[in-house]
Design an enzyme around this catalytic site. Structure first.
Site, PDB file in Angstrom:
ATOM      1  N   GLU A  53      68.051  18.745 -76.012  1.00 49.94           N
ATOM      2  CA  GLU A  53      66.768  18.797 -76.644  1.00 49.94           C
ATOM      3  C   GLU A  53      65.853  17.593 -76.499  1.00 49.94           C
ATOM      4  O   GLU A  53      64.630  17.433 -76.389  1.00 49.94           O
ATOM      5  CB  GLU A  53      66.849  19.335 -78.007  1.00 49.94           C
ATOM      6  CG  GLU A  53      67.090  20.922 -78.089  1.00 49.94           C
ATOM      7  CD  GLU A  53      66.123  21.909 -77.486  1.00 49.94           C
ATOM      8  OE1 GLU A  53      64.940  21.631 -77.452  1.00 49.94           O
ATOM      9  OE2 GLU A  53      66.600  22.522 -76.827  1.00 49.94           O
ATOM     10  N   CYS A  98      51.363  37.011 -65.010  1.00 52.72           N
ATOM     11  CA  CYS A  98      51.342  38.137 -66.044  1.00 52.72           C
ATOM     12  C   CYS A  98      52.179  39.481 -65.366  1.00 52.72           C
ATOM     13  O   CYS A  98      52.527  40.055 -66.321  1.00 52.72           O
ATOM     14  CB  CYS A  98      50.007  38.239 -66.159  1.00 52.72           C
ATOM     15  SG  CYS A  98      49.178  36.828 -66.996  1.00 52.72           S
ATOM     16  N   CYS A 140      54.493  32.206 -68.122  1.00 52.34           N
ATOM     17  CA  CYS A 140      53.498  31.936 -68.479  1.00 52.34           C
ATOM     18  C   CYS A 140      52.989  30.437 -68.590  1.00 52.34           C
ATOM     19  O   CYS A 140      52.912  29.369 -69.403  1.00 52.34           O
ATOM     20  CB  CYS A 140      53.284  32.181 -70.004  1.00 52.34           C
ATOM     21  SG  CYS A 140      51.831  32.275 -70.949  1.00 52.34           S
TER      22      CYS A 140
HETATM   23  S1  SF4 Z   1      50.853  38.302 -70.166  1.00 52.40           S
HETATM   24 FE1  SF4 Z   1      50.264  36.358 -69.109  1.00 52.40          FE
HETATM   25  S2  SF4 Z   1      49.021  35.175 -70.466  1.00 52.40           S
HETATM   26 FE2  SF4 Z   1      49.822  36.829 -71.530  1.00 52.40          FE
HETATM   27  S3  SF4 Z   1      51.976  35.934 -72.398  1.00 52.40           S
HETATM   28 FE3  SF4 Z   1      52.362  37.132 -70.285  1.00 52.40          FE
HETATM   29  S4  SF4 Z   1      52.193  35.372 -68.962  1.00 52.40           S
HETATM   30 FE4  SF4 Z   1      51.149  34.676 -70.762  1.00 52.40          FE
END
Ligand code: SF4
Length: 350
Positions: free
Chosen positions: A37, A207, A200
């Site tokens: 960590e 997404c 993300c």
């Molecule tokens: S949908 Fe897209 S913006 Fe939302 S948490 Fe998942 S990767 Fe991130």
């Protein structure tokens, strides 16, 4: 209490799609988890892996690290940057041995009292090793949460961070989920890290591959990259000039230990006073071509000043106790800043 929608999806996703084979995983040894960590703060996983292996091979336990000389710790750390981490690592190991009988405390609140362990690192260790229901909040998690909840508050503000800590804590797996899946806290903690690092991402988040896409507000708004909001204006990095005296005599180079505070704190470096060679009666050094070395907060323009003295009769004098003549063949045993090591090795990797 939160719906557990986020927690359940993250736990299940981590099990099948997360990172599960990193060298510091699949252990509940707080020493190894702590070490990883600390190394992972501000450093990429791919860079950390080799360092981690070298550290646990040389220091297999917190006691062996506590008993080590700080110079040896800094030498092993050299190249990872942010050297205060290495000094805190050593100080923390000593504290664990001196005050905690060589065992890391179990609770995040106790871990947080140790040198170099902040709230998020303490929570990660407690969650991974003991399944404690405490939230982490590193940069990746802030990004995921601000997007998932479409939080437009400036994350550089204390009030926003306070709110994010509350949300993060609210979303950790419930007792019910943990009794159904005993590894839920470790999975969730790792899953939030994995999601932020691999799906993300800061730019172009994936997404469509995200396990929480269905409920993510930033995704629904179609603007995930607008989060998190940081209002700090970007400025050009300031430039600092640094002279380094590269003085060699009969297969030895003169090094000087840096002060503990400031850049490259505690590392061995070429001296910054180019007049040392004349004070030692060795003549004058000449400047070489300057080169730039990028640091997080500024750009350093380094000018090496070179003098090689071949007189066999030369004795190895120094001007103060922080200086040392080091055989060129023994440099591996010294923690050197990356550009200095590259310069001495004659390679263009600064
Ligand atoms: S949908 Fe897209 S913006 Fe939302 S948490 Fe998942 S990767 Fe991130």
């Amino acid at each position: 209490m939160a719906t557990q929608r986020l927690a359940l999806r993250i736990v299940n996703w981590q099990r099948t799609h997360g990172r599960n084979e990193l060298p510091w995983q699949n252990t509940r040894d707080p020493y190894r988890v702590w070490l990883s960590e600390i190394m992972l703060q501000q450093t990429q996983v791919t860079t950390v892996i080799d360092y981690y292996h070298r550290f646990v091979e040389r220091f297999p336990s917190v006691k062996s690290l506590a008993n080590a000389d700080i110079d040896e710790v800094l030498a092993l750390w050299a190249g990872l940057g942010y050297y205060a981490r290495a000094r805190n690592l050593h100080a923390c190991a000593k504290t664990v041995v001196d005050l905690w009988q060589g065992e890391f405390p179990e609770l995040a609140a106790d871990l947080e009292t140790l040198p170099g362990i902040g709230a998020s690192t303490a929570a990660a260790i407690a969650a991974f090793c003991h399944g404690q229901r405490v939230a982490i909040l590193d940069g990746n998690v802030k990004r995921v949460l601000t997007r998932y909840f479409a939080i437009r508050d400036d994350i550089t503000l204390t009030a926003t961070n306070r709110r994010l800590w509350e949300i993060a804590q609210n979303e950790v797996p419930s007792h019910q989920l943990i009794s159904a899946q005993p590894d839920a806290m470790a999975r969730y903690t790792q899953g939030m890290m994995d999601l932020g690092a691999t799906v993300c991402t800061r730019h172009k988040p994936k997404c469509k591959q995200c396990p929480v896409q269905q409920h993510c507000l930033a995704n629904e708004l179609g603007v995930p990259e607008e989060f998190p909001v940081k209002t700090v204006k970007r400025r050009d990095k300031p430039v600092r000039d640094l002279n380094l005296l590269w003085l060699t005599v009969n297969g030895h180079v003169l090094l000087e230990k840096r002060p503990d505070q400031g850049i490259w704190g505690g590392l061995w470096c070429l001296p910054t006073d180019t007049n040392i060679c004349s004070q030692l009666g060795l003549g004058a050094a000449v400047p070489m071509a300057s080169f730039a070395h990028e640091l997080t907060h500024f750009r350093m323009v380094i000018t090496p000043w070179r003098l090689h003295h071949a007189a066999a009769s030369q004795t190895f004098q120094t001007l103060n106790k922080n200086q040392r003549w080091v055989p060129l063949l023994s440099l591996d045993g010294y923690g050197l800043p990356k550009p200095v090591r590259a310069l001495l090795a004659g390679i263009d990797d600064r």
